[in-house]
Design a protein around this motif. Sequence first.
Motif: not given
Length: 115
Positions: A17-31, A33-35, A37-47
């Motif tokens: 329950q402490n870890v939010p569920l990930q949407s299917s677009k963020s876990t997609s392996t077909t995206g 590397s820029e996508d 990296e932007s998701v990682v940067r966004q999460r780091v900024a949030e933390e």
Amino acid sequence: MGATQSKSSEPVIFYNQNVPLQSSKSTSTTGSSEDVESVVRQRVAEELEKVHQQQQELNQQIYGDMAKQNIDNDRSSVALGTDIDSMIKRIQRSSPKDIPADIAERQEALVLCYK
């Protein structure tokens, strides 16, 4: 023998329950590397923002405690000052102002004896 009873046909899913569920677009392996990296940067900024907010709250609490302690110290220093003043007044009142002449002469003789 008992092997068929212990195996289940349904997969077991663990959910934290402490870890939010990930949407299917963020876990997609077909995206690209820029996508990713932007998701990682966004999460780091949030933390980082969460950590910054927690640090500010902690600092405010510490400064509040220190201010309260300073106020208490000021009150006790004022009380200590009034206690000292009252003790000085009591000491001054207790000393006799008028000393009889014969006692004054004896005191002078004693002082001269020690000189």
